[in-house]
Design a protein around this motif. Sequence first.
Motif, PDB file in Angstrom:
ATOM      1  N   PHE A 105       0.948  -1.001   0.053  1.00 27.73           N
ATOM      2  CA  PHE A 105       0.019   0.052   0.191  1.00 27.73           C
ATOM      3  C   PHE A 105       0.918   1.364  -0.167  1.00 27.73           C
ATOM      4  CE2 PHE A 105      -3.172  -2.685   2.383  1.00 27.73           C
ATOM      5  CZ  PHE A 105      -3.676  -3.068   1.186  1.00 27.73           C
ATOM      6  N   LEU A 106       0.578   2.553  -0.966  1.00 29.24           N
ATOM      7  CA  LEU A 106       1.112   3.541  -0.886  1.00 29.24           C
ATOM      8  C   LEU A 106      -0.022   4.688  -0.563  1.00 29.24           C
ATOM      9  CD1 LEU A 106       2.923   3.071  -4.476  1.00 29.24           C
ATOM     10  CD2 LEU A 106       3.948   2.995  -1.729  1.00 29.24           C
ATOM     11  N   TYR A 107      -1.099   4.469  -0.490  1.00 25.62           N
ATOM     12  CA  TYR A 107      -2.153   5.518  -0.192  1.00 25.62           C
ATOM     13  C   TYR A 107      -3.140   5.025   0.863  1.00 25.62           C
ATOM     14  CZ  TYR A 107      -0.450   6.908  -4.748  1.00 25.62           C
ATOM     15  OH  TYR A 107       0.553   7.434  -5.850  1.00 25.62           O
ATOM     16  N   PHE A 108      -3.755   6.035   1.450  1.00 23.18           N
ATOM     17  CA  PHE A 108      -5.114   5.565   2.315  1.00 23.18           C
ATOM     18  C   PHE A 108      -5.758   6.895   2.520  1.00 23.18           C
ATOM     19  CE2 PHE A 108      -1.594   6.678   5.349  1.00 23.18           C
ATOM     20  CZ  PHE A 108      -2.200   7.512   6.374  1.00 23.18           C
ATOM     21  N   VAL A 109      -7.227   6.736   2.455  1.00 21.18           N
ATOM     22  CA  VAL A 109      -7.975   7.981   2.858  1.00 21.18           C
ATOM     23  C   VAL A 109      -9.162   7.184   3.700  1.00 21.18           C
ATOM     24  CG1 VAL A 109      -9.603   7.279   0.732  1.00 21.18           C
ATOM     25  CG2 VAL A 109      -9.296   9.530   1.634  1.00 21.18           C
ATOM     26  N   ALA A 110      -9.699   8.158   4.502  1.00 18.79           N
ATOM     27  CA  ALA A 110     -10.654   7.953   5.197  1.00 18.79           C
ATOM     28  C   ALA A 110     -11.930   7.193   4.584  1.00 18.79           C
ATOM     29  CB  ALA A 110     -11.245   9.045   6.238  1.00 18.79           C
ATOM     30  N   ARG A 111     -12.508   6.315   5.164  1.00 13.37           N
ATOM     31  CA  ARG A 111     -13.798   5.646   4.847  1.00 13.37           C
ATOM     32  C   ARG A 111     -14.782   6.682   4.821  1.00 13.37           C
ATOM     33  NH1 ARG A 111     -13.689   0.303   3.947  1.00 13.37           N
ATOM     34  NH2 ARG A 111     -12.001  -0.856   4.776  1.00 13.37           N
ATOM     35  N   PRO A 112     -15.743   6.372   3.536  1.00 14.88           N
ATOM     36  CA  PRO A 112     -16.858   7.495   3.949  1.00 14.88           C
ATOM     37  C   PRO A 112     -17.988   7.220   4.821  1.00 14.88           C
ATOM     38  CG  PRO A 112     -17.009   5.892   2.007  1.00 14.88           C
ATOM     39  CD  PRO A 112     -15.804   5.688   2.550  1.00 14.88           C
ATOM     40  N   ASP A 113     -17.991   6.080   5.559  1.00 20.16           N
ATOM     41  CA  ASP A 113     -18.831   5.898   6.653  1.00 20.16           C
ATOM     42  C   ASP A 113     -18.535   6.502   7.979  1.00 20.16           C
ATOM     43  OD1 ASP A 113     -16.725   4.441   7.372  1.00 20.16           O
ATOM     44  OD2 ASP A 113     -17.859   2.565   7.330  1.00 20.16           O
ATOM     45  N   HIS A 114     -17.439   7.025   8.187  1.00 20.56           N
ATOM     46  CA  HIS A 114     -17.112   7.862   9.331  1.00 20.56           C
ATOM     47  C   HIS A 114     -16.797   6.761  10.327  1.00 20.56           C
ATOM     48  CE1 HIS A 114     -18.298  11.831   7.275  1.00 20.56           C
ATOM     49  NE2 HIS A 114     -19.557  11.075   7.217  1.00 20.56           N
ATOM     50  N   SER A 115     -16.357   5.841  10.201  1.00 15.93           N
ATOM     51  CA  SER A 115     -16.281   4.654  11.121  1.00 15.93           C
ATOM     52  C   SER A 115     -14.990   4.896  11.630  1.00 15.93           C
ATOM     53  CB  SER A 115     -16.235   3.462  10.373  1.00 15.93           C
ATOM     54  OG  SER A 115     -15.157   3.348   9.512  1.00 15.93           O
ATOM     55  N   GLY A 116     -14.018   5.847  11.086  1.00 14.56           N
ATOM     56  CA  GLY A 116     -12.522   5.946  11.720  1.00 14.56           C
ATOM     57  C   GLY A 116     -11.581   5.187  11.074  1.00 14.56           C
ATOM     58  N   ALA A 151      -2.352   5.085  -7.592  1.00 10.24           N
ATOM     59  CA  ALA A 151      -2.998   6.423  -7.830  1.00 10.24           C
ATOM     60  C   ALA A 151      -4.299   6.325  -8.055  1.00 10.24           C
ATOM     61  CB  ALA A 151      -2.040   7.490  -8.497  1.00 10.24           C
ATOM     62  N   GLY A 152      -4.755   5.614  -9.218  1.00  9.46           N
ATOM     63  CA  GLY A 152      -6.095   5.430  -9.702  1.00  9.46           C
ATOM     64  C   GLY A 152      -6.919   4.908  -8.638  1.00  9.46           C
ATOM     65  N   ASP A 153      -6.586   3.542  -8.245  1.00  8.76           N
ATOM     66  CA  ASP A 153      -7.628   3.198  -6.968  1.00  8.76           C
ATOM     67  C   ASP A 153      -7.836   4.307  -5.873  1.00  8.76           C
ATOM     68  OD1 ASP A 153      -7.955   0.926  -8.405  1.00  8.76           O
ATOM     69  OD2 ASP A 153      -6.354  -0.149  -7.114  1.00  8.76           O
ATOM     70  N   HIS A 154      -6.792   4.962  -5.392  1.00  3.83           N
ATOM     71  CA  HIS A 154      -6.704   5.988  -4.497  1.00  3.83           C
ATOM     72  C   HIS A 154      -7.838   7.239  -4.780  1.00  3.83           C
ATOM     73  CE1 HIS A 154      -5.358   8.650  -1.337  1.00  3.83           C
ATOM     74  NE2 HIS A 154      -4.935   9.544  -2.255  1.00  3.83           N
ATOM     75  N   LEU A 155      -7.562   7.632  -5.993  1.00  4.23           N
ATOM     76  CA  LEU A 155      -8.616   8.634  -6.534  1.00  4.23           C
ATOM     77  C   LEU A 155      -9.829   8.157  -6.694  1.00  4.23           C
ATOM     78  CD1 LEU A 155      -6.337  10.232  -9.458  1.00  4.23           C
ATOM     79  CD2 LEU A 155      -6.816  11.221  -7.173  1.00  4.23           C
ATOM     80  N   ARG A 156     -10.087   7.168  -6.758  1.00  2.00           N
ATOM     81  CA  ARG A 156     -11.369   6.605  -6.787  1.00  2.00           C
ATOM     82  C   ARG A 156     -12.081   6.428  -5.285  1.00  2.00           C
ATOM     83  NH1 ARG A 156     -10.062   3.850 -11.487  1.00  2.00           N
ATOM     84  NH2 ARG A 156      -8.811   2.166 -10.314  1.00  2.00           N
ATOM     85  N   ALA A 157     -11.188   6.105  -4.352  1.00  2.00           N
ATOM     86  CA  ALA A 157     -11.409   5.768  -2.958  1.00  2.00           C
ATOM     87  C   ALA A 157     -11.741   7.487  -2.451  1.00  2.00           C
ATOM     88  CB  ALA A 157     -10.464   5.267  -2.058  1.00  2.00           C
ATOM     89  N   VAL A 158     -11.029   8.419  -2.774  1.00  2.00           N
ATOM     90  CA  VAL A 158     -11.141   9.579  -2.564  1.00  2.00           C
ATOM     91  C   VAL A 158     -12.380  10.441  -2.911  1.00  2.00           C
ATOM     92  CG1 VAL A 158     -10.258  12.286  -2.944  1.00  2.00           C
ATOM     93  CG2 VAL A 158      -8.473  10.223  -2.459  1.00  2.00           C
ATOM     94  N   ALA A 159     -12.814   9.895  -4.253  1.00  2.00           N
ATOM     95  CA  ALA A 159     -14.130  10.175  -4.488  1.00  2.00           C
ATOM     96  C   ALA A 159     -15.219   9.868  -3.752  1.00  2.00           C
ATOM     97  CB  ALA A 159     -14.138   9.821  -6.245  1.00  2.00           C
ATOM     98  N   GLN A 160     -15.208   8.591  -3.717  1.00  2.78           N
ATOM     99  CA  GLN A 160     -16.363   7.758  -2.672  1.00  2.78           C
ATOM    100  C   GLN A 160     -16.181   8.581  -1.351  1.00  2.78           C
ATOM    101  OE1 GLN A 160     -14.925   4.014  -2.498  1.00  2.78           O
ATOM    102  NE2 GLN A 160     -16.274   3.199  -4.276  1.00  2.78           N
ATOM    103  N   TYR A 161     -15.112   8.976  -0.680  1.00  5.36           N
ATOM    104  CA  TYR A 161     -15.068   9.697   0.473  1.00  5.36           C
ATOM    105  C   TYR A 161     -15.670  10.852   0.426  1.00  5.36           C
ATOM    106  CZ  TYR A 161     -13.322  12.819   3.997  1.00  5.36           C
ATOM    107  OH  TYR A 161     -13.430  13.701   4.865  1.00  5.36           O
ATOM    108  N   ARG A 162     -15.346  11.747  -0.559  1.00  5.14           N
ATOM    109  CA  ARG A 162     -16.103  13.069  -0.863  1.00  5.14           C
ATOM    110  C   ARG A 162     -17.651  12.829  -0.964  1.00  5.14           C
ATOM    111  NH1 ARG A 162     -11.176  15.552  -4.444  1.00  5.14           N
ATOM    112  NH2 ARG A 162      -9.901  16.325  -2.718  1.00  5.14           N
TER     113      ARG A 162
END
Length: 350
Positions: free
Chosen positions: A301-312, A320-331
């Motif tokens: 793993f090289l990236y991480f972003v908070a889950r959109p469910d506010h679980s912590g 980077a591609g998967d990370h950007l998709r995870a970012v979009a889900q978070y937003r």
Amino acid sequence: MARRKRVNRGGRVFAALLLLGVLTIAGLGWWLRTPYAGFALPLRIEVARGAGLKGIAESLAANGVIRHPLQLLLIRALRPKATLQAGEYRFREPASAWTVFDRIARGDIFVYEVTFPEGSNLFDMGRIVGEQTHIRAEDFISAASDAHPIRDLDPHAPSLEGYLFPATYRVTRTTTAQSLVREMLSTFRKTWKEVRGGGDIHRIVTIASLVEKETALPSERPTVASVYFNRLSRDMKLECDPTTIYAAVIERRYDGIIHKSDLENRNPYNTYQHAGLPPGPIANPGRRSLEATLRPASTQFLYFVARPDHSGGHVFTTNAGDHLRAVAQYRRGNQKGKTQGASSPAITVR
């Protein structure tokens, strides 16, 4: 006959004196052992080092802890070997003069229990100390800013940040900022041995401080640590939000929000602007973060972003591609939470 009368009269006088003595002793016993409280609210009394018994007794009587100074003087006569201990004593409920004397003789002084949460930086700790004890925040921060006591382990430490082990400490009126800092350092050293710490302690504790600030979930910490080790091995910037916040904190301008100017700040602690580790730890990690950094998970793993469910929790990705998709889900999840009235974490995404 006259002699018998004199004997009877003498016997009655002796009996009367004996009774008077018994009543006097009983009365003194009641006077010394009956609980008393002439105060309405809990109070603290300072017994100064070298203070005489007379002064202590008068202070206790004046504040309503005992009925009369004579009570302590009488008890001292009965307990001549007792030594009254200096310190701060707290009185909250009725107590007899005998109990009060016993407490001071035992040194049952008032103790503040101060808890420093894991991930607190030295400025947080200074605020906590200043609010909960007699130690001034600025005195604690000054003592914690002197790196010399840890230089035997970490010659490059810019301060004691990272080595002030977060735990609960007992503080008395005689505790100084310096003595509290020494105890916290001692606890860190003990913990470091217990977790079998080794290698470059400056590197480990610095990364552990990032891990501590990035996730509150113990199960995630080895994975978060792996991300930072993976990025360092690829010469990637860490882009760690808490380092950006710390840069603003030490510049006395953090207001609870990460601004664009913070991300562009050239402070050495800002890992958005500088590759590699910051100059030192940004907080004081707890045991589990130290263990996670000493024994990180084996991942790509090289990236991480908070889950959109506010679980912590976080979503970890390798590219980077998967990370950007995870970012979009978070937003999207964050925006939905705002619409429904949920609070959102004050973070940016990497």
